[in-house]
Design an enzyme around this catalytic site. Structure first.
Site, short mmCIF file in Angstrom:
data_model
loop_
_atom_site.label_atom_id
_atom_site.label_comp_id
_atom_site.label_asym_id
_atom_site.label_seq_id
_atom_site.Cartn_x
_atom_site.Cartn_y
_atom_site.Cartn_z
N THR A 404 0.85 -1.18 0.00
CA THR A 404 0.00 0.00 0.00
C THR A 404 0.89 1.24 0.00
OG1 THR A 404 -1.71 1.24 1.19
CG2 THR A 404 -0.25 -0.13 2.54
N HIS A 456 1.18 -12.96 12.86
CA HIS A 456 2.13 -13.52 13.81
C HIS A 456 1.95 -15.02 14.00
CE1 HIS A 456 5.44 -13.05 16.34
NE2 HIS A 456 5.02 -12.15 17.20
#
Length: 485
Positions: A404, A456
């Site tokens: 982005t 994660h």
């Protein structure tokens, strides 16, 4: 002709076209524009309308020859997949369609649904043909002729009970000259109709000010204000309470309410699902990209790249791909249902693109094996197609990682949220001239900040740090694009 005979005749010549099942988990679409009107002649494959799904704007072709009989929904209406949106008279030379009572029409329609084999369904770009074994959605009841009772209900009033004996019909209320003609349904979007119903306002008594004679929210509020003010004043006077301004809204006339739909709705649902499903970790690094900016200028002058759009985002994308190649375990997905980690030997690179319809993230398929010129070509096509609103849902599925570019808005960086199903997203911040220690001296250098968010469950702190450090290392010394490739 009996009702049953009329129903059978209609079933043979009136073909109903339903909102197609566009796949990719989409269940509804908004009708943006009709290209035909009742009475228009259409041919097999002719585009009759444009609809907006949660992912893209798509043109729908009709699979029949004939004359448009009815359009069941107005522009701006959101329709469930499987709902009939248009019907076509496939034998207009047989004369007028024999109308039948609504009670008789329903069984005939149901029988047709069960017994008649379905014809060819419209195939949309990016979806492919729907398998013939797909279960069909139950048909929604079709609208009946508008009666006085139904018209009253649509206008927010309770329908009067049918009289036991003939009674004198009261004269209709005086309708303002600018409002809808008597017998026609006033033009208003569904949110405006709901507002009028909530406020107890009859749409037929409102003079429209919107384009094409459409009643707006302001028209409804204007009609409600005179009626509400005296009633409120009377109640307060009886109770001996001083008149005060209502506290429900500061100034409703200066507020706008927009239905949550399309890209905005899909984005919100995806971001909420991602934020509360995948445990996000975001790391940051600030890097000197002076050499990368010099390379951008050199590549712009290269005859082999003439006509291609060369910009910093292109080299950031290439650096990201090189770093992922060095750490392939990053390119994975978490399969909760099967309790598996899916490692992918391909990289579909998503590029977040701001469009008039909202933020969408189409991806470049197999970006990891493309050369710099190929990457530049596909990146330019991706952005152009997105801004035109022509991105297909297929182009926005299957992504593995995303970039982005928040720097184009002058933003240093951010904490991006993962696209659902992806493992990482890289935010590329603004490039600014800043004082920087270079070769032991403070010099003005072009500097940017990168932010990497990752899942994660898939990527621990060490792996995420190595990935981000490698992206920065390539941008600091872009010759690593060659030595690390």
């Amino acid at each position: 002709m009996t009702a049953g005979t009329a129903g059978a005749a209609n079933a043979q010549r009136i073909r109903e076209f339903k909102m197609p099942d566009v796949g990719e988990g989409l269940t509804e679409a908004e009708i943006l524009k009709w290209y035909v009107r009742p009475g228009d002649t259409v041919t097999d494959g002719q585009v009759v309308c444009e609809v907006e799904t949660a992912k893209a704007a798509v043109e729908l072709p009709i699979p029949y020859d004939g004359v448009v009989h009815t359009l069941n929904f107005d522009e701006g209406t959101t329709v469930d997949v499987g709902t009939v949106i248009i019907s076509v008279d496939t034998d207009p030379g047989a004369g007028p369609v024999q109308e039948q009572p609504a009670e008789a029409a329903a069984p005939a329609a149901d029988a047709e649904e069960e017994a008649e084999p379905q014809g060819r369904q419209a195939v949309l770009v990016g979806y492919g043909a729907a398998p013939s074994s797909t279960k069909r959605r139950a048909r929604k009841p079709q609208p009946e002729p508008v009666t006085a009772g139904l018209q009253a209900e649509l206008n927010g009033r309770a329908a009067p009970a049918p009289p036991a004996t003939p009674v004198a019909v009261p004269a209709p209320p005086v309708v303002p000259a600018a409002s809808a003609p008597v017998g026609e349904r006033p033009l208003a979007k569904p949110p405006v109709r709901k507002l009028a119903k909530d406020l107890g306002i009859d749409l037929a008594t409102i003079a429209p000010t919107g384009p094409g004679g459409v009643i707006t929210r302001d028209d409804v509020y204007a009609a409600a204000a005179p009626a509400e003010a005296p009633a409120a004043a009377s109640a307060e006077a009886e109770a001996g309470v001083p008149a005060v301004a209502p506290v429900t809204a500061f100034d409703a006339a200066r507020e706008r309410r927009v239905p949550i739909k399309g890209v905005r709705k899909a984005t919100a649902q995806a971001m909420v699902a991602s934020a509360f499903t995948a445990p996000h970790v975001t790391e940051f690094i600030t890097v000197d990209v002076t050499r990368t900016m010099k390379l951008v200028q050199e590549l712009k002058q290269d005859p082999d790249l003439a006509g291609l759009r060369i910009n910093p985002l292109l080299l950031v994308a290439k650096a990201f791909l090189v770093a992922i190649r060095r750490h392939p375990e990053v390119n994975a997905a978490w399969d909760e249902a099967n309790q598996e980690i899916v490692y992918k030997d391909y990289i579909n690179l998503g590029i977040a693109a701001a469009t008039p319809r909202g933020l969408i993230v189409p991806n470049i398929k197999d970006a990891g094996v493309k050369t710099l010129p190929q990457l530049a070509t596909e990146l330019a096509e991706l952005v152009a197609t997105a801004r035109e609103g022509k991105t297909t849902p297929a182009a926005m599925t299957g992504g593995t990682v995303t970039i982005t570019n928040v720097g184009v808005f002058g933003v240093d960086t951010g904490t991006p949220i993962l696209n659902p199903g992806e493992s990482a997203i890289l935010a590329f911040g603004a490039i600014k001239l800043q004082p920087w220690v270079h070769k032991g001296k403070i010099k003005p250098r072009q500097v940017t900040t990168l932010a990497l968010s990752f899942d994660h469950r898939l990527i621990d702190g060490e792996l995420g740090s190595k990935l981000l450090a490698d992206v920065a290392a390539v941008l600091e010394r872009p010759k690593r694009l060659i030595t690390w490739a």
